[in-house]
Design a protein around this motif. Structure first.
Motif, PDB file in Angstrom:
ATOM      1  N   PRO A  63      15.534 -23.450   4.365  1.00 53.30           N
ATOM      2  CA  PRO A  63      15.937 -22.203   5.176  1.00 53.30           C
ATOM      3  C   PRO A  63      15.234 -21.207   4.740  1.00 53.30           C
ATOM      4  O   PRO A  63      14.318 -21.563   3.874  1.00 53.30           O
ATOM      5  N   GLN A  64      15.131 -20.181   5.573  1.00 54.03           N
ATOM      6  CA  GLN A  64      14.200 -18.944   5.471  1.00 54.03           C
ATOM      7  C   GLN A  64      14.700 -18.235   3.937  1.00 54.03           C
ATOM      8  O   GLN A  64      13.921 -17.591   3.698  1.00 54.03           O
ATOM      9  N   ASP A  65      15.911 -18.013   3.698  1.00 52.69           N
ATOM     10  CA  ASP A  65      16.285 -17.039   2.688  1.00 52.69           C
ATOM     11  C   ASP A  65      17.559 -17.837   2.107  1.00 52.69           C
ATOM     12  O   ASP A  65      17.843 -18.870   2.368  1.00 52.69           O
ATOM     13  N   ASN A  66      17.961 -17.196   0.970  1.00 51.05           N
ATOM     14  CA  ASN A  66      19.290 -17.639   0.250  1.00 51.05           C
ATOM     15  C   ASN A  66      20.514 -17.418   0.986  1.00 51.05           C
ATOM     16  O   ASN A  66      21.377 -17.640   0.438  1.00 51.05           O
ATOM     17  N   SER A  67      20.512 -16.849   2.290  1.00 57.33           N
ATOM     18  CA  SER A  67      21.814 -16.829   2.864  1.00 57.33           C
ATOM     19  C   SER A  67      22.324 -17.861   3.763  1.00 57.33           C
ATOM     20  O   SER A  67      23.239 -17.751   4.682  1.00 57.33           O
ATOM     21  N   SER A  68      21.863 -18.936   3.746  1.00 61.23           N
ATOM     22  CA  SER A  68      22.137 -20.192   4.416  1.00 61.23           C
ATOM     23  C   SER A  68      23.341 -20.523   3.995  1.00 61.23           C
ATOM     24  O   SER A  68      23.506 -20.839   2.892  1.00 61.23           O
ATOM     25  N   VAL A  69      24.067 -21.131   5.136  1.00 63.14           N
ATOM     26  CA  VAL A  69      25.447 -21.728   4.977  1.00 63.14           C
ATOM     27  C   VAL A  69      25.376 -23.154   5.728  1.00 63.14           C
ATOM     28  O   VAL A  69      25.215 -23.143   6.799  1.00 63.14           O
ATOM     29  N   VAL A  70      25.746 -24.160   4.933  1.00 63.62           N
ATOM     30  CA  VAL A  70      26.061 -25.615   5.656  1.00 63.62           C
ATOM     31  C   VAL A  70      27.613 -25.895   5.871  1.00 63.62           C
ATOM     32  O   VAL A  70      28.246 -25.847   4.494  1.00 63.62           O
ATOM     33  N   TYR A  71      28.076 -26.327   6.865  1.00 55.37           N
ATOM     34  CA  TYR A  71      29.386 -26.644   7.092  1.00 55.37           C
ATOM     35  C   TYR A  71      29.505 -28.253   7.171  1.00 55.37           C
ATOM     36  O   TYR A  71      28.759 -28.759   7.850  1.00 55.37           O
ATOM     37  N   ALA A  72      30.771 -28.555   6.548  1.00 51.85           N
ATOM     38  CA  ALA A  72      31.295 -30.035   6.514  1.00 51.85           C
ATOM     39  C   ALA A  72      32.511 -30.257   6.211  1.00 51.85           C
ATOM     40  O   ALA A  72      33.052 -29.502   5.668  1.00 51.85           O
ATOM     41  N   ALA A  73      32.959 -31.326   6.943  1.00 46.73           N
ATOM     42  CA  ALA A  73      34.369 -31.778   6.990  1.00 46.73           C
ATOM     43  C   ALA A  73      34.782 -32.543   5.619  1.00 46.73           C
ATOM     44  O   ALA A  73      33.656 -33.362   5.317  1.00 46.73           O
ATOM     45  N   VAL A  74      35.570 -32.663   5.276  1.00 46.55           N
ATOM     46  CA  VAL A  74      35.990 -33.731   4.158  1.00 46.55           C
ATOM     47  C   VAL A  74      35.983 -35.161   4.857  1.00 46.55           C
ATOM     48  O   VAL A  74      36.150 -35.435   5.633  1.00 46.55           O
ATOM     49  N   GLY A  75      35.026 -36.276   4.057  1.00 49.53           N
ATOM     50  CA  GLY A  75      35.031 -37.478   4.542  1.00 49.53           C
ATOM     51  C   GLY A  75      33.720 -37.551   5.261  1.00 49.53           C
ATOM     52  O   GLY A  75      33.310 -38.780   5.684  1.00 49.53           O
ATOM     53  N   SER A  76      32.916 -36.402   5.620  1.00 47.05           N
ATOM     54  CA  SER A  76      31.838 -36.531   6.282  1.00 47.05           C
ATOM     55  C   SER A  76      30.540 -36.855   5.543  1.00 47.05           C
ATOM     56  O   SER A  76      30.738 -36.502   4.357  1.00 47.05           O
ATOM     57  N   ARG A  77      29.677 -36.837   6.506  1.00 43.08           N
ATOM     58  CA  ARG A  77      28.274 -36.950   5.788  1.00 43.08           C
ATOM     59  C   ARG A  77      27.498 -35.848   6.067  1.00 43.08           C
ATOM     60  O   ARG A  77      27.389 -35.322   7.083  1.00 43.08           O
ATOM     61  N   VAL A  78      26.882 -35.206   4.987  1.00 39.86           N
ATOM     62  CA  VAL A  78      26.138 -33.823   5.202  1.00 39.86           C
ATOM     63  C   VAL A  78      24.715 -33.886   4.551  1.00 39.86           C
ATOM     64  O   VAL A  78      24.610 -34.597   3.508  1.00 39.86           O
ATOM     65  N   SER A  79      23.853 -33.235   5.182  1.00 38.87           N
ATOM     66  CA  SER A  79      22.359 -32.889   4.626  1.00 38.87           C
ATOM     67  C   SER A  79      22.338 -31.492   4.321  1.00 38.87           C
ATOM     68  O   SER A  79      22.393 -30.767   5.092  1.00 38.87           O
ATOM     69  N   LEU A  80      21.926 -31.249   3.207  1.00 34.29           N
ATOM     70  CA  LEU A  80      21.408 -30.112   2.721  1.00 34.29           C
ATOM     71  C   LEU A  80      20.000 -29.711   2.867  1.00 34.29           C
ATOM     72  O   LEU A  80      18.860 -30.307   2.254  1.00 34.29           O
ATOM     73  N   PRO A  81      19.313 -28.830   3.795  1.00 30.48           N
ATOM     74  CA  PRO A  81      17.964 -28.720   4.289  1.00 30.48           C
ATOM     75  C   PRO A  81      17.153 -28.215   3.153  1.00 30.48           C
ATOM     76  O   PRO A  81      17.434 -27.222   2.666  1.00 30.48           O
ATOM     77  N   CYS A  82      16.019 -28.681   3.062  1.00 36.23           N
ATOM     78  CA  CYS A  82      14.946 -27.998   2.277  1.00 36.23           C
ATOM     79  C   CYS A  82      13.413 -28.611   2.727  1.00 36.23           C
ATOM     80  O   CYS A  82      13.118 -29.539   2.334  1.00 36.23           O
ATOM     81  N   LEU A  83      13.000 -27.957   3.437  1.00 36.53           N
ATOM     82  CA  LEU A  83      11.620 -28.152   4.321  1.00 36.53           C
ATOM     83  C   LEU A  83      10.679 -27.234   3.492  1.00 36.53           C
ATOM     84  O   LEU A  83      10.504 -26.193   4.009  1.00 36.53           O
ATOM     85  N   PHE A  84       9.536 -27.888   3.184  1.00 40.16           N
ATOM     86  CA  PHE A  84       8.511 -27.266   2.388  1.00 40.16           C
ATOM     87  C   PHE A  84       7.205 -27.134   3.312  1.00 40.16           C
ATOM     88  O   PHE A  84       7.068 -27.816   4.318  1.00 40.16           O
ATOM     89  N   THR A  85       6.335 -26.080   3.405  1.00 38.99           N
ATOM     90  CA  THR A  85       5.283 -25.789   4.344  1.00 38.99           C
ATOM     91  C   THR A  85       4.218 -26.575   3.122  1.00 38.99           C
ATOM     92  O   THR A  85       4.332 -27.491   2.384  1.00 38.99           O
ATOM     93  N   ASP A  86       2.955 -26.771   4.056  1.00 37.94           N
ATOM     94  CA  ASP A  86       1.781 -27.238   3.417  1.00 37.94           C
ATOM     95  C   ASP A  86       1.544 -26.402   1.866  1.00 37.94           C
ATOM     96  O   ASP A  86       1.620 -25.360   1.760  1.00 37.94           O
ATOM     97  N   GLY A  87       1.016 -27.240   0.949  1.00 38.78           N
ATOM     98  CA  GLY A  87       0.713 -26.866  -0.520  1.00 38.78           C
ATOM     99  C   GLY A  87       1.777 -27.324  -1.369  1.00 38.78           C
ATOM    100  O   GLY A  87       1.563 -26.701  -2.553  1.00 38.78           O
ATOM    101  N   LEU A  88       2.851 -28.078  -1.219  1.00 39.21           N
ATOM    102  CA  LEU A  88       3.554 -28.412  -2.121  1.00 39.21           C
ATOM    103  C   LEU A  88       3.138 -29.463  -3.082  1.00 39.21           C
ATOM    104  O   LEU A  88       2.426 -30.555  -2.623  1.00 39.21           O
ATOM    105  N   ILE A  89       2.852 -29.151  -4.403  1.00 42.21           N
ATOM    106  CA  ILE A  89       2.680 -30.242  -5.418  1.00 42.21           C
ATOM    107  C   ILE A  89       3.556 -31.386  -5.435  1.00 42.21           C
ATOM    108  O   ILE A  89       4.904 -30.951  -5.613  1.00 42.21           O
ATOM    109  N   PRO A  90       3.178 -32.579  -5.523  1.00 39.92           N
ATOM    110  CA  PRO A  90       4.296 -33.720  -5.514  1.00 39.92           C
ATOM    111  C   PRO A  90       4.880 -33.770  -6.639  1.00 39.92           C
ATOM    112  O   PRO A  90       4.551 -33.238  -7.652  1.00 39.92           O
TER     113      PRO A  90
END
Length: 493
Positions: free
Chosen positions: A225-252
């Motif tokens: 997400p672009q800033d710290n105000s991102s909210v992810v909604y998920a129901a109990v029992g479901s599968r959820v992914s918390l996004p984190c996508l880096f640009t070029d230049g990430l150190i492995p």
């Protein structure tokens, strides 16, 4: 007129050997007869095509003509493009020619110069000289607008500044800035974020002409997400992914996930699970208690190869449906859509999911979009059993939904099926009575038969004695193998 006289002296010095008599006449014409010496300005953005106009509005020149395009550099005339009366053209040979004067337009008295891919250094004063029966001289000032950042590529949290330059410079310009199409006032960024990335446009107004130059700002770090105000909604029992996508230049091997409200780290995620710049975390099955703040962090490589840490926080909101029923089995039931954080929720909607042949799913809206998060079923029947869905909305639209399986009590089922159960019970009892009747009837028949035999004891004795003697005789008689003559089917005794 002063500029034209200065130009006249420069042109005279440049072609003094072959054009001295003609230029002396031209100078006199300019001074005393108002010769055609005009000045104009052209404003273009860097990278665009610049057209420097040179038109013979009065058609005083006859075809064929000689055309000379020059640029004044440090007081010296430098040829940009020229064509002699003989048709011979002269162009630069060191670099690919970007300047061209279309010859087919000469018949229309158009001698404009076209410059493709205008650069910032192309700005300056240009001179158009057209020689025919008379001579036309025009001065065009080309001003090139350049938008840029210093530095152009930055890491989140760094400093940069947007700059808008005009070559050659002038004071009578008005500059405005737009970011992704919206006007802004702040051009100096002390702490760059992903929201600052994108297209920046410098809008320059000069002498009633408005020209825009665009530059792209690339910010290294976490793109989503672009800033710290991102909210992810998920129901109990479901599968959820918390996004984190880096640009070029990430150190492995520098990506880390942790829960802000806890010191527990996601040990099940390791760098080997990351795919390129994607470092999203997955919770296979959401349960109560997973709500809260999570943080993704990693190290980026700066412009000077330094290591800069970037991080992003996001909130996980867990949703579920709570059911509250009355004491009676078939009484009203209230379904409530509960979220761990409902600050961004504006409205709710309840839907009913039914299944037909071949598991075809049908979703029907039970309520309209409403402010309340509850739905009340006045009297529960067997038709109400199955899936109920609570869909919740925010300002951006649908944020998520949660499913609830409504089960019906046995007493409620019995109320509808009591008549069917009574019929089955009657049929069962009827069949059992029939079986018992047949058994009793057979027993009665046997009893009557024995009773009739007991009325005649002598006959019973005779019958019994005859049966006994016959049985004894069959056991004691010898078996003969030779048959009697004339009696093939009997045995002689």
């Amino acid at each position: 007129m002063r500029v034209c006289l200065l130009l006249f002296r420069k042109v005279t010095r440049r072609r003094l050997e072959d054009m001295t008599p003609f230029l002396i006449v031209l100078g006199l014409a300019l001074l005393f007869e108002g010769g055609q010496c005009q000045e104009r300005e052209v404003l273009v953005a860097q990278g665009s095509v610049a057209v420097l106009p040179c038109l013979d509005e009065f058609s005083t020149l006859s075809y064929p003509t000689a055309v000379y395009w020059s640029k004044i550099v440090n007081g010296v005339m430098k040829t940009v493009w020229r064509r002699q009366k003989s048709g011979l053209e002269f162009r630069p040979v060191r670099d690919p020619p970007r300047a061209n004067c279309p010859v087919p337009n000469f018949g229309k008295a158009d001698y404009s110069l076209h410059i493709a891919g205008t650069t910032y250094e192309d700005g300056g004063q240009y001179v158009c000289e057209v020689v025919g029966k008379t001579q036309m001289v025009k001065i065009i000032t080309l001003r090139v607008i350049r938008a840029s950042f210093s530095p152009a590529i930055v890491v989140e949290g760094s400093r940069t500044e947007a700059m808008c330059d005009v070559s050659p410079g002038t004071k009578s310009v008005k500059v405005n800035w737009k970011r992704n199409g919206e006007f802004i006032r702040r051009t100096s960024l002390s702490s760059v974020s992903q929201r600052d990335a994108g297209s920046w446009t410098c809008q320059v107004s000069h002498n009633g002409v408005v020209v825009e130059a665009t530059v792209s700002l690339q910010v290294k770090g976490i793109a989503t997400p672009q800033d710290n105000s991102s909210v992810v909604y998920a129901a109990v029992g479901s599968r959820v992914s918390l996004p984190c996508l880096f640009t070029d230049g990430l150190i492995p091997n520098t990506v880390r996930w942790n829960r802000i409200s806890s010191t527990t780290q996601f040990s099940h995620l390791s760098p080997s699970f990351f795919n390129g710049s994607s470092a999203s975390a997955t919770i296979q099955r959401v349960k109560d208690g997973d709500e809260g703040m999570y943080r993704c962090s990693g190290m980026m490589e700066g412009l000077n190869r330094e290591r800069i840490q970037v991080q992003r926080g996001m909130e996980l909101v867990v949703s579920r449906v709570v059911s509250s029923s009355a004491s009676s089995a078939n009484g009203p039931v209230t379904l409530t859509c509960h979220l761990s954080n409902s600050n961004q929720i504006t409205s709710y909607e309840w839907l009913r999911v039914t299944y037909g042949p071949n598991d075809t799913q049908t979703v029907t809206s039970v309520t309209s979009v409403q402010k309340t998060n509850s739905f009340r079923i006045q009297k529960v029947t067997e038709r109400d059993a199955g899936e109920w869905v609570c869909r919740y909305y925010g300002k951006q639209g649908v944020l998520g939904n949660v499913t609830y399986e409504l089960h019906i009590m046995g007493a409620v089922k019995g109320e509808k099926s009591s008549s069917g159960n009574k019929t089955a019970m009657v049929m069962g009892f009827g069949f059992l009575f029939l079986v018992i009747f047949l058994i009793m009837f057979q027993m009665y028949r046997n009893y009557r038969r024995k009773k009739r035999i007991l009325l005649y004891p002598a006959m019973e004795t005779i019958v019994h004695q005859a049966a006994t003697e016959r049985e004894h005789r069959e056991r004691s008689r010898p078996k003969m193998t030779e048959p009697c003559v004339g009696q093939p089917k009997t045995v002689c005794v």
